[in-house]
Design an enzyme around this catalytic site. Structure first.
Site, short mmCIF file in Angstrom:
data_model
loop_
_atom_site.label_atom_id
_atom_site.label_comp_id
_atom_site.label_asym_id
_atom_site.label_seq_id
_atom_site.Cartn_x
_atom_site.Cartn_y
_atom_site.Cartn_z
N HIS A 54 -6.54 0.40 -6.61
CA HIS A 54 -5.39 1.21 -6.16
C HIS A 54 -4.08 0.46 -6.36
CE1 HIS A 54 -3.84 4.44 -3.29
NE2 HIS A 54 -2.78 3.68 -3.53
N HIS A 56 0.20 1.25 -8.00
CA HIS A 56 1.16 2.21 -8.57
C HIS A 56 1.94 1.49 -9.66
CE1 HIS A 56 0.78 5.24 -5.22
NE2 HIS A 56 0.25 4.17 -4.64
N GLN A 149 3.38 12.48 -5.56
CA GLN A 149 4.06 11.71 -4.51
C GLN A 149 4.81 12.58 -3.51
OE1 GLN A 149 4.97 7.78 -4.05
NE2 GLN A 149 4.85 9.09 -2.25
N HIS A 207 -4.21 10.02 -1.63
CA HIS A 207 -3.55 9.29 -0.55
C HIS A 207 -3.80 10.13 0.69
CE1 HIS A 207 -1.72 6.97 -3.67
NE2 HIS A 207 -0.97 6.29 -2.83
N GLU A 210 -1.97 8.51 5.42
CA GLU A 210 -1.21 7.25 5.43
C GLU A 210 -0.03 7.42 6.38
OE1 GLU A 210 0.40 5.88 1.71
OE2 GLU A 210 0.78 3.87 2.49
N ASP A 306 -2.03 -1.83 -3.97
CA ASP A 306 -1.11 -0.72 -3.75
C ASP A 306 0.21 -0.90 -4.50
OD1 ASP A 306 -0.49 1.81 -2.81
OD2 ASP A 306 0.32 1.09 -0.90
N TRP A 312 7.87 -0.08 -1.60
CA TRP A 312 6.96 -0.09 -0.46
C TRP A 312 6.48 -1.49 -0.09
CZ3 TRP A 312 6.83 3.58 -4.37
CH2 TRP A 312 7.19 4.87 -3.97
FE FE2 Z 1 -0.80 4.09 -2.65
#
Ligand code: FE2
Length: 427
Positions: A54, A56, A149, A207, A210, A306, A312
């Protein structure tokens, strides 16, 4: 060619591993096979490569652009990315993603699942990442998730964009039910994602939950759709941080639902330790998947990175061992067997998330991908964060790291090297 003097999990003594072209041949006790030496493991741990379940890659290396995430929350991260997204070009995505894939390869991560934002009418990032997937295929097996997203039902033409992404080459269909405007939209978004995944013969990775909201319970919906529709272990719920807020009675019920469904979970400890709990005073929640409990219930769980330097999470070097170390601390996996399990969560268990099957593992006929770690065990590799001395992809060495040596001058002793191994563990 041979990789010699390898320490292999589950086998006593040292072994040599035969490599025939881009495939593994036989594995035999050291000295029994003939051939040229590709790499001498010198008694170090030889493992199938690390697997990133996982990340991005379309957002990677953008930390601080156009501004830093001041609150540190997931929601401000999405807002910052929404601003950055307007400047997205093919070259921008290709160069940042490729740079981080180079870091992954250097760290021995040879399988990567990347989410790619498809809430963009032009699908710029997805097209760019399909190109990257083709370019890196001789070193890294890259899976692309069509990740909405900004929602499926809550974003204009969300369902159409998701299906267009499937047509343009996504391997996996994503969703973000907890971000949708209503509970009903969240459920509907999962139904849409499953429908597209099944019609196009793709995997699913959402996702899911979260958020630090104990009422966010979409993972039960995802698991039930996966079981009833037959997708089962081809479906994954990522993040699932609301589990850190569920009560005991519901957690017990959920363990049964998840175990029965066969779905996978991905916990992302680096990012979620930072993102969750931001709206809490003290006591401040950890906001993580119930890793220990779900493992005990028989659910497959992997650890993911991630984010590598994005809105993030501003840190990271694309190292699975770093993720495993933080995962040990975050999920309190401190028993010796649990630390070995954390290593499995960035290797074998993550490979199951990606559905790699016979395409992964050191066995005759399988693709010749491995890492040589100057460590005595998975536990040792996690603790000392040993970089692979050799990374072999498709039968070729693609990365080499000479051992780091620290020479210490200590009162009353001659200068000597320090390797952070305690005396009783020294072979
Ligand atoms: Fe993610």
């Amino acid at each position: 060619m041979l990789v010699t003097n390898a320490r292999l999990a589950g086998r006593d003594g040292l072994h040599d591993i035969e490599i025939d072209g881009d495939r593994f041949g036989r594995v035999a006790p050291a000295g029994e096979l003939a051939g040229d030496v590709l790499a001498d493991a010198a008694g170090g741990l030889v493992s199938p490569p690390f697997v990133e379940p996982h990340v991005h890659l379309d957002t990677t290396l953008t930390a601080g652009e156009p501004r830093w995430n001041a609150s540190g929350s997931l929601w401000e991260g999405i807002a910052v990315w929404s601003e950055r997204k307007t400047a997205l070009t093919r070259d921008d995505v290709v160069s940042r993603a490729t740079e981080v894939l180079r870091w992954y390869a250097a760290n021995g991560v040879l399988h990567v699942r990347s989410h790619v934002d498809v809430t963009d009418p032009e699908l710029v990032a997805l097209d760019a990442m399909v190109e990257v997937r083709e370019r890196v295929k001789d070193v890294i097996g890259l899976q692309l998730v069509a990740f909405p997203q900004e929602g499926i039902c809550s974003f204009e033409n969300g369902p159409e964009l998701l299906e267009e992404a499937a047509r343009r080459g996504a391997d996996v269909i994503g969703a973000i039910p907890h971000f949708e405007d209503t509970r009903e939209d969240g459920v509907r978004s999962l139904e849409i994602a499953f429908d597209i995944a099944q019609r196009y013969g793709l995997l699913l990775d959402a996702h899911c939950d979260e958020i630090d909201d104990e009422q966010s319970r979409f993972v039960e919906v995802l698991a039930t759709l996966a079981r009833r529709g037959g997708l089962r272990d081809r479906a994954t719920a990522s993040h699932t941080t609301a589990m850190g807020s569920y009560n005991g009675a519901y957690s017990y019920k959920l363990q049964r639902i998840l175990a029965r469904s066969g779905i996978n979970l991905v916990c992302n400890p680096l990012a979620n330790l930072c993102l969750q709990g931001r709206f809490d005073a003290y006591p401040k929640r950890r906001g993580l998947t119930q890793v220990k409990e779900m493992l005990a219930a028989g659910v497959n769980i992997a650890f993911g990175h991630d984010d590598v330097m994005d809105p993030w999470f501003p840190l990271g070097t694309a190292s699975s061992l770093q993720v495993a170390l933080v995962g040990v601390a975050a999920a309190q996996l401190t028993g010796a067997a649990e630390i070995d399990e954390a290593f499995a969560m960035v290797t074998d268990r993550a490979a199951r998330v990606l559905g790699l099957g016979d395409g992964y593992g050191i066995a005759p006929g399988r693709p010749a991908n491995l890492v040589v770690l100057p460590a005595s065990s998975p536990y040792d590799a996690v603790r000392r964060q040993t970089r692979p001395s050799h990374v072999v992809a498709r039968g070729r060495i693609v990365a080499e790291t000479p051992p780091a040596v620290t020479r210490l001058t200590w009162p009353g002793r001659d200068p000597e090297d320090v390797d952070f191994v305690r005396a009783r563990d020294r072979r």
